[in-house]
Write a protein that holds these residues in place. Structure first.
Motif, PDB file in Angstrom:
ATOM      1  N   ASP A  14       0.825  -1.209   0.000  1.00  0.00           N
ATOM      2  CA  ASP A  14       0.000   0.000   0.000  1.00  0.00           C
ATOM      3  C   ASP A  14       0.861   1.261   0.000  1.00  0.00           C
ATOM      4  O   ASP A  14       0.523   2.252  -0.646  1.00  0.00           O
ATOM      5  N   LEU A  64      -7.121   4.238   0.045  1.00  0.00           N
ATOM      6  CA  LEU A  64      -8.050   3.519   0.921  1.00  0.00           C
ATOM      7  C   LEU A  64      -9.266   3.019   0.147  1.00  0.00           C
ATOM      8  O   LEU A  64      -9.757   1.910   0.387  1.00  0.00           O
ATOM      9  N   GLU A  65      -9.732   3.823  -0.771  1.00  0.00           N
ATOM     10  CA  GLU A  65     -10.884   3.441  -1.587  1.00  0.00           C
ATOM     11  C   GLU A  65     -10.566   2.223  -2.458  1.00  0.00           C
ATOM     12  O   GLU A  65     -11.435   1.398  -2.720  1.00  0.00           O
ATOM     13  N   MET A  76      -8.611  -0.217  -1.595  1.00  0.00           N
ATOM     14  CA  MET A  76      -8.348  -1.381  -0.742  1.00  0.00           C
ATOM     15  C   MET A  76      -9.626  -2.171  -0.500  1.00  0.00           C
ATOM     16  O   MET A  76     -10.734  -1.622  -0.558  1.00  0.00           O
ATOM     17  N   ARG A 120      -8.746  -2.698   4.797  1.00  0.00           N
ATOM     18  CA  ARG A 120      -8.996  -1.478   5.585  1.00  0.00           C
ATOM     19  C   ARG A 120      -9.194  -1.815   7.059  1.00  0.00           C
ATOM     20  O   ARG A 120      -8.713  -1.109   7.945  1.00  0.00           O
ATOM     21  N   LEU A 139      -5.876  -2.502   8.517  1.00  0.00           N
ATOM     22  CA  LEU A 139      -5.186  -1.220   8.704  1.00  0.00           C
ATOM     23  C   LEU A 139      -5.682  -0.535   9.978  1.00  0.00           C
ATOM     24  O   LEU A 139      -4.891  -0.027  10.774  1.00  0.00           O
ATOM     25  N   ALA A 140      -6.989  -0.552  10.192  1.00  0.00           N
ATOM     26  CA  ALA A 140      -7.561   0.053  11.402  1.00  0.00           C
ATOM     27  C   ALA A 140      -7.034  -0.640  12.651  1.00  0.00           C
ATOM     28  O   ALA A 140      -6.705   0.027  13.648  1.00  0.00           O
TER      29      ALA A 140
END
Length: 180
Positions: A81, A150-151, A153, A158, A161-162
């Motif tokens: 990413d 992000l869009e 992914m 996501r 990632l969070a």
């Protein structure tokens, strides 16, 4: 034996003034100037070398990505990413040039204001305000690029990632390091 006549006492002169060091404000201003100059030097060197995203295969968060105001997110993105984000930066690097150039000019103007005698507070404030606008422009572009990434992914990526972001922030808070 030869006697020497006594030396008459002389009146003491005024005491020498204590040496005067740089004031606290000057030290703070010099420190800020050094930090900003190092930031600009890194940005300019990265742009000149054509490595807006840092060295290939680097696991470190590259300078250019950090300067876009992405904070701890840049450290928790997966390597792929980050590479995709760097590629997005390289595609649109012309959008960064005016802000980078403006940032360099404003740091130079700030340095001139620091050297002025008497200190030109208005010129220093104007240079700092211009720096703020340039940094905000870079940050706005960085946020746009991040949102694009992000869009692209998957929902699972996501969520991962969070989770990584939350773990990093929790570790930072436990250490008392709230700057991350």
């Amino acid at each position: 034996m030869v006697e020497t006549p006594p030396i008459p006492p002389t009146a003491p002169g005024p005491p020498a003034p204590p040496p005067r060091g740089a004031g606290r404000g000057v030290k703070i201003a010099l420190g800020l100037s050094l930090a900003l100059n190092l930031l600009i030097a890194g940005i300019v060197m990265g742009a000149v070398w054509g490595r807006l995203g840092g060295p290939p295969g680097s696991g470190e968060a590259p300078l250019a990505l950090r300067t876009l105001g992405l904070g701890p997110l840049i450290y928790v993105l997966e390597r792929d990413d980050r590479a995709a984000l760097r590629a997005r930066m390289e595609e649109g690097q012309d959008r960064f040039r005016p802000e980078l150039r403006g940032l360099g000019h404003s740091v130079h103007r700030f340095g001139e204001a620091l050297r002025s005698e008497p200190f030109d507070r208005a010129a220093a404030a104007a240079a700092l305000e211009q720096q703020r606008r340039n940094v905000q422009g870079l940050q706005t572009e960085g946020h746009r690029l991040l949102l694009d990434q992000l869009e692209a992914m998957t929902p699972e990526a996501r969520a991962d990632l969070a989770d990584r972001l939350q773990r990093r922030l929790s570790r930072s808070m436990r250490r008392g390091d709230r700057s991350q």
